[in-house]
Design a protein around this motif. Structure first.
Motif, PDB file in Angstrom:
ATOM      1  N   ARG A 149       0.738  -1.141   0.120  1.00 35.66           N
ATOM      2  CA  ARG A 149       0.009   0.057  -0.141  1.00 35.66           C
ATOM      3  C   ARG A 149       0.783   1.183  -0.066  1.00 35.66           C
ATOM      4  N   LEU A 150       1.858   1.119   0.766  1.00 35.46           N
ATOM      5  CA  LEU A 150       2.867   2.270   1.103  1.00 35.46           C
ATOM      6  C   LEU A 150       3.824   2.483  -0.318  1.00 35.46           C
ATOM      7  N   ARG A 151       3.977   1.580  -0.953  1.00 38.20           N
ATOM      8  CA  ARG A 151       4.647   1.698  -2.301  1.00 38.20           C
ATOM      9  C   ARG A 151       3.788   1.861  -3.442  1.00 38.20           C
ATOM     10  N   ARG A 152       2.585   1.730  -3.350  1.00 34.31           N
ATOM     11  CA  ARG A 152       1.400   2.464  -4.478  1.00 34.31           C
ATOM     12  C   ARG A 152       1.694   3.870  -4.168  1.00 34.31           C
ATOM     13  N   ARG A 153       1.685   4.362  -3.004  1.00 34.05           N
ATOM     14  CA  ARG A 153       1.484   5.938  -2.628  1.00 34.05           C
ATOM     15  C   ARG A 153       2.770   6.576  -3.110  1.00 34.05           C
ATOM     16  N   ILE A 154       3.863   5.850  -2.926  1.00 33.39           N
ATOM     17  CA  ILE A 154       5.312   6.288  -3.416  1.00 33.39           C
ATOM     18  C   ILE A 154       5.180   6.544  -4.932  1.00 33.39           C
ATOM     19  N   ASP A 155       4.777   5.496  -5.532  1.00 35.72           N
ATOM     20  CA  ASP A 155       4.784   5.422  -7.043  1.00 35.72           C
ATOM     21  C   ASP A 155       3.865   6.827  -7.774  1.00 35.72           C
ATOM     22  N   ALA A 156       2.715   6.714  -6.828  1.00 41.38           N
ATOM     23  CA  ALA A 156       1.634   7.841  -7.112  1.00 41.38           C
ATOM     24  C   ALA A 156       2.406   9.243  -7.228  1.00 41.38           C
ATOM     25  N   VAL A 157       3.143   9.538  -6.099  1.00 40.67           N
ATOM     26  CA  VAL A 157       3.764  10.774  -6.005  1.00 40.67           C
ATOM     27  C   VAL A 157       4.785  11.090  -7.208  1.00 40.67           C
ATOM     28  N   ALA A 158       5.623   9.891  -7.458  1.00 41.38           N
ATOM     29  CA  ALA A 158       6.567  10.211  -8.662  1.00 41.38           C
ATOM     30  C   ALA A 158       5.963  10.331  -9.945  1.00 41.38           C
TER      31      ALA A 158
END
Length: 300
Positions: A149-158
């Motif tokens: 879940r956290l990785r998806r948020r990181i990718d969304a920011v990038a």
């Protein structure tokens, strides 16, 4: 499972995995989430948080120079708690009792608890730590789910901050001045910026004021380790009183920000992703997709 966590980031990870009730002991700095407050405290720092920044630095460096820990560990209380798992770290001598001290104390415990040292040097290492804690605590599925879940948020920011990359200086301590390292430069890059002082995956480093000035940052983010916005604001004069402050592009452009470093930048736990979203909102306000909790950031 009985867990003792001697570092705030590990406490936040364990609680994020639904293990708050299993935590039986914490460090003096473990204050999040609220349900861990009131649990037995096993450490005591040699400095008080009301000291000014230069005095804190002087006292901490004095302890480290003489080979002594910055924290006292209550070994008797640790023994009474009979933990199955002890979470600690070796990355920073200022964040928790020394790993050697913890290991020595654990040898005296009945049952030989497992000791896990979390050593994240970059942003994605934090996700690895979450998966690791899930495994050793017997909830591997929860670790995979939270990390994903956290990785998806990181990718969304990038994805949403791709474009112009302003030069960013992240100040981790005010006097002496330290530039943020380890995961901070990676957070800046993922948020759509270019760190002009820090080195990714390397420790925070001491810098002279001239180096900050010569870097000509377009954005200055003050994330004093362990400080919230109010405490940082109270000591910002240690920076703003330096010669040439008004000539910095970040100051001229009104892009100096104070952030709640204690919650969102200093601790390598799940809330680093909140910090990433805060940085994205600072660097790319036009994206309008990110922000932070109330009180997390303030424009100077």
């Amino acid at each position: 499972m009985r867990i003792v966590s001697l570092v705030p980031s590990a406490t936040e990870i364990a609680a994020g995995l639904g293990l708050a009730d299993a935590i039986v002991g914490i460090s003096a700095d473990c204050d999040f989430p609220p349900e861990v407050r009131g649990k037995p405290v096993l450490t005591e720092a040699i400095m008080t948080p009301d000291l000014p920044s230069p005095a804190i630095d002087h006292r901490v460096r004095g302890q480290i120079h003489t080979g002594r820990s910055v924290y006292h560990l209550d070994e008797a209380a640790l023994a009474r708690l009979r933990p199955d798992l002890i979470l600690t770290q070796e990355l920073c001598a200022v964040c928790a009792p020394s790993f050697t001290r913890v290991t020595e104390a654990a040898r005296l415990l009945f049952g030989e608890p497992r000791i896990v040292s979390l050593e994240p040097r970059g942003l994605l290492d934090v996700l690895d730590n979450i998966r690791l804690v899930g495994e050793v605590a017997g909830v591997p599925g929860r670790g995979l789910e939270l990390a994903g879940r956290l990785r998806r948020r990181i990718d969304a920011v990038a994805v949403q901050t791709d474009g112009d990359r302003p030069g960013v200086a992240c100040i981790e301590w005010l006097d002496p001045i330290y530039a943020g390292g380890h995961w901070v430069p990676e957070m800046v890059a993922a948020a759509g910026g270019r760190d002009v002082l820090g080195v990714a995956r390397e420790p925070s480093r001491r810098v002279e004021w001239r180096e900050v000035s010569d870097a000509r940052p377009e954005v200055l983010v003050v994330m004093a380790c362990g400080f919230d916005v109010a405490r940082t604001r109270a000591e910002i004069g240690l920076l703003s009183g330096r010669p040439g402050w008004d000539d910095l592009p970040a100051v001229r452009g009104g892009r100096v920000f104070l952030v709640d470093a204690s919650s969102y930048f200093s601790r390598p736990g799940p809330r680093l992703v909140d910090g990433l979203e805060i940085l994205a909102a600072i660097l790319h306000p036009e994206a309008r997709a990110f922000g932070g909790p109330p009180g997390a950031v303030e424009r100077l």
